[in-house]
Design a protein around this motif. Structure first.
Motif, mmCIF file in Angstrom:
data_model
loop_
_atom_site.group_PDB
_atom_site.id
_atom_site.type_symbol
_atom_site.label_atom_id
_atom_site.label_comp_id
_atom_site.label_asym_id
_atom_site.label_seq_id
_atom_site.Cartn_x
_atom_site.Cartn_y
_atom_site.Cartn_z
ATOM 1 N N LYS A 201 5.325 0.343 0.059
ATOM 2 C CA LYS A 201 6.096 -0.374 0.383
ATOM 3 C C LYS A 201 5.819 -1.456 1.667
ATOM 4 O O LYS A 201 6.272 -2.773 1.443
ATOM 5 N N LYS A 202 5.017 -1.006 2.517
ATOM 6 C CA LYS A 202 4.838 -1.677 3.601
ATOM 7 C C LYS A 202 3.657 -2.884 3.130
ATOM 8 O O LYS A 202 3.383 -3.765 4.015
ATOM 9 N N MET A 203 3.082 -2.503 2.343
ATOM 10 C CA MET A 203 1.926 -3.470 1.744
ATOM 11 C C MET A 203 2.365 -4.459 0.755
ATOM 12 O O MET A 203 1.456 -5.008 -0.068
ATOM 13 N N GLU A 204 3.565 -4.483 0.171
ATOM 14 C CA GLU A 204 4.236 -5.459 -0.677
ATOM 15 C C GLU A 204 3.966 -4.545 -2.334
ATOM 16 O O GLU A 204 4.227 -5.403 -3.125
ATOM 17 N N PHE A 205 3.790 -3.347 -2.200
ATOM 18 C CA PHE A 205 3.399 -2.853 -3.456
ATOM 19 C C PHE A 205 4.110 -1.362 -3.409
ATOM 20 O O PHE A 205 3.432 -0.427 -3.421
ATOM 21 N N PRO A 206 5.518 -1.479 -3.582
ATOM 22 C CA PRO A 206 6.015 0.119 -3.349
ATOM 23 C C PRO A 206 5.748 0.682 -4.576
ATOM 24 O O PRO A 206 5.686 0.122 -5.718
ATOM 25 N N THR A 207 5.744 1.981 -4.489
ATOM 26 C CA THR A 207 5.298 2.913 -5.498
ATOM 27 C C THR A 207 6.324 4.021 -5.919
ATOM 28 O O THR A 207 7.023 4.477 -4.913
ATOM 29 N N ALA A 208 6.386 4.329 -6.898
ATOM 30 C CA ALA A 208 7.065 5.618 -7.211
ATOM 31 C C ALA A 208 5.812 6.676 -7.397
ATOM 32 O O ALA A 208 4.976 6.663 -8.407
ATOM 33 N N ASN A 209 6.150 7.907 -6.604
ATOM 34 C CA ASN A 209 5.235 8.865 -6.762
ATOM 35 C C ASN A 209 5.648 9.970 -7.623
ATOM 36 O O ASN A 209 6.884 10.572 -7.555
ATOM 37 N N ILE A 210 4.703 10.153 -8.517
ATOM 38 C CA ILE A 210 4.957 11.127 -9.591
ATOM 39 C C ILE A 210 4.451 12.230 -9.707
ATOM 40 O O ILE A 210 3.396 12.676 -9.179
ATOM 41 N N MET A 239 0.799 -0.811 -12.431
ATOM 42 C CA MET A 239 -0.523 -0.093 -12.385
ATOM 43 C C MET A 239 -0.180 1.107 -11.419
ATOM 44 O O MET A 239 0.724 1.169 -10.557
ATOM 45 N N MET A 240 -1.118 2.109 -11.405
ATOM 46 C CA MET A 240 -1.063 3.330 -11.036
ATOM 47 C C MET A 240 -2.177 3.530 -10.208
ATOM 48 O O MET A 240 -3.395 3.512 -11.018
ATOM 49 N N ASN A 241 -2.395 4.338 -9.199
ATOM 50 C CA ASN A 241 -3.280 4.752 -8.486
ATOM 51 C C ASN A 241 -3.337 6.561 -8.396
ATOM 52 O O ASN A 241 -2.122 7.060 -8.187
ATOM 53 N N ILE A 242 -4.319 7.042 -9.089
ATOM 54 C CA ILE A 242 -4.533 8.474 -8.804
ATOM 55 C C ILE A 242 -5.583 8.827 -7.980
ATOM 56 O O ILE A 242 -6.826 8.389 -7.965
ATOM 57 N N GLY A 243 -5.432 9.495 -6.863
ATOM 58 C CA GLY A 243 -6.162 9.907 -5.895
ATOM 59 C C GLY A 243 -5.969 10.461 -4.554
ATOM 60 O O GLY A 243 -4.643 10.951 -4.427
ATOM 61 N N THR A 254 -2.400 12.423 -5.126
ATOM 62 C CA THR A 254 -1.222 11.703 -5.325
ATOM 63 C C THR A 254 -1.385 11.021 -6.603
ATOM 64 O O THR A 254 -2.389 10.390 -7.062
ATOM 65 N N ILE A 255 -0.247 10.569 -7.278
ATOM 66 C CA ILE A 255 0.160 9.948 -8.567
ATOM 67 C C ILE A 255 0.881 8.841 -8.262
ATOM 68 O O ILE A 255 2.202 9.126 -8.114
ATOM 69 N N GLU A 256 0.503 7.486 -7.973
ATOM 70 C CA GLU A 256 1.597 6.432 -7.348
ATOM 71 C C GLU A 256 1.560 5.319 -8.184
ATOM 72 O O GLU A 256 0.490 4.615 -8.683
ATOM 73 N N ALA A 257 2.771 5.154 -8.923
ATOM 74 C CA ALA A 257 2.892 3.930 -9.862
ATOM 75 C C ALA A 257 3.612 2.799 -9.019
ATOM 76 O O ALA A 257 4.743 2.859 -8.626
ATOM 77 N N HIS A 258 3.185 1.692 -9.284
ATOM 78 C CA HIS A 258 3.801 0.272 -8.861
ATOM 79 C C HIS A 258 4.101 -0.624 -10.293
ATOM 80 O O HIS A 258 3.454 -0.757 -11.068
ATOM 81 N N PHE A 259 5.380 -0.736 -10.428
ATOM 82 C CA PHE A 259 5.910 -1.559 -11.329
ATOM 83 C C PHE A 259 6.248 -3.026 -11.078
ATOM 84 O O PHE A 259 6.767 -3.526 -9.921
#
Length: 315
Positions: A201-210, A239-243, A254-259
């Motif tokens: 969120k602080k980087m303009e890419f808020p994520t949903a942590n799955i 897009m989603m980051n796994i790592g 973590t598994i973090e998805a940004h929509f």
């Protein structure tokens, strides 16, 4: 479709056609078998039953087995239901069950419980204690107990040239395209959105942590992926980051998805995330600004993948 178990009181007494297997992933090879099953049931006025097992036999018979599965049991049921199966019989796989002789398995499960009239099975299927019986034995039991056996030939299997093991390997290598091609659908995970540390969120890419509750569910290789989901019955993409979030010295995977173009509150929501393609490896960046620049490029790349895909096969 109905799901039945050993303790079910609603096991049908209608004559059936049965196929047997773990069916992890319900991939295109499995789907070919299911098509045969439902077709045979329709032609012969039988009910179609998939006899499957949970936990996976390796989880029970091999101590410290680290096998990861393509589907949770709930996911496997849902996919089989979508293929038009009448019943799924989920047999609890225990050490006691593994000691059952081949003949007792056929008599108590196939004949007495499922009222089988036809079995559709692979040429290399093995069953019974220590997997000591094969399809020739099954055909002999069929003669004894009055059911037919249709063998899925080696040629049929080789025509598909796919296996759950190959798909697991592809996913562990991040090869989403190969995995999806073998599955016949987009690989997916199911999870609950939980609170994260708020870096996105602080980087303009808020994520949903799955949070994926089933520890045996296979999570693809660490990296960044183009993804899709469904929210309020509408497709959403991102897009989603796994790592490990190495730029922020993360200590936990973590598994973090940004929509994209999405600002709904997703906390505590259940999401099904589809993997469309892999964008890149996870990296440790020299600064947050460098990471943000890469995320902006990731977004462009993901949107291009999604645009190309939706022009052909929308979610």
């Amino acid at each position: 479709m109905k799901v039945i178990t050993s303790s079910s009181t609603s096991i049908p007494k209608t004559p059936s056609v049965v196929t047997i297997g773990t069916f992890d992933g319900v991939h295109i090879g499995h789907q070919k078998i299911i098509q045969k099953l439902t077709k045979k049931a329709s032609e012969n006025n039988l009910i179609s039953i998939v006899l499957t097992f949970f936990p996976h036999p390796r989880m029970v018979l091999q101590q410290n087995s680290d096998i990861e599965l393509l589907n949770t049991i709930a996911e496997r049921k849902a996919i089989l239901e979508s293929l038009g199966v009448d019943y799924i019989y989920v047999k609890a796989f225990t050490k006691e069950f593994s000691e059952l002789s081949a003949r007792d398995f056929v008599k108590t499960i196939l004949v007495d419980t499922l009222h089988v009239k036809q079995v559709i099975i692979g040429y290399d299927h093995q069953f019974g204690k220590n997997r000591s019986a094969n399809i020739d034995d099954l055909k002999k039991f069929g003669t004894e107990f009055g059911f037919d056996v249709e063998e899925i030939s080696a040629q049929d299997v080789e025509d598909v040239a796919v296996s759950s093991t190959k798909i697991r390997t592809a996913l562990k290598e991040g090869d989403i395209k190969t995995a999806n091609a073998f599955l016949g659908y987009d690989y997916f995970i199911n999870g609950i959105v939980v609170k994260g540390k708020g870096f996105g969120k602080k980087m303009e890419f808020p994520t949903a942590n799955i949070n994926v509750e089933e520890t045996y569910k296979l999570i693809p290789q660490n990296g960044v992926y183009a993804i899709a989901s469904v929210y309020n019955e509408k497709p959403i993409y991102g897009m989603m980051n796994i790592g490990m979030n190495p730029t922020f010295e993360g200590k936990k995977k973590t598994i973090e998805a940004h929509f994209f173009d999405f600002n709904e509150d997703l906390y505590d929501q259940h999401l099904k995330i589809y993997f469309l393609d892999r964008l890149r490896d996870e990296h440790k960046f020299n600064s947050v600004d460098e990471l943000i620049a890469q995320l902006r490029q990731d977004k462009i790349n993901a949107q291009q993948i999604i645009a190309n895909r939706n022009a052909q096969t929308p979610l």
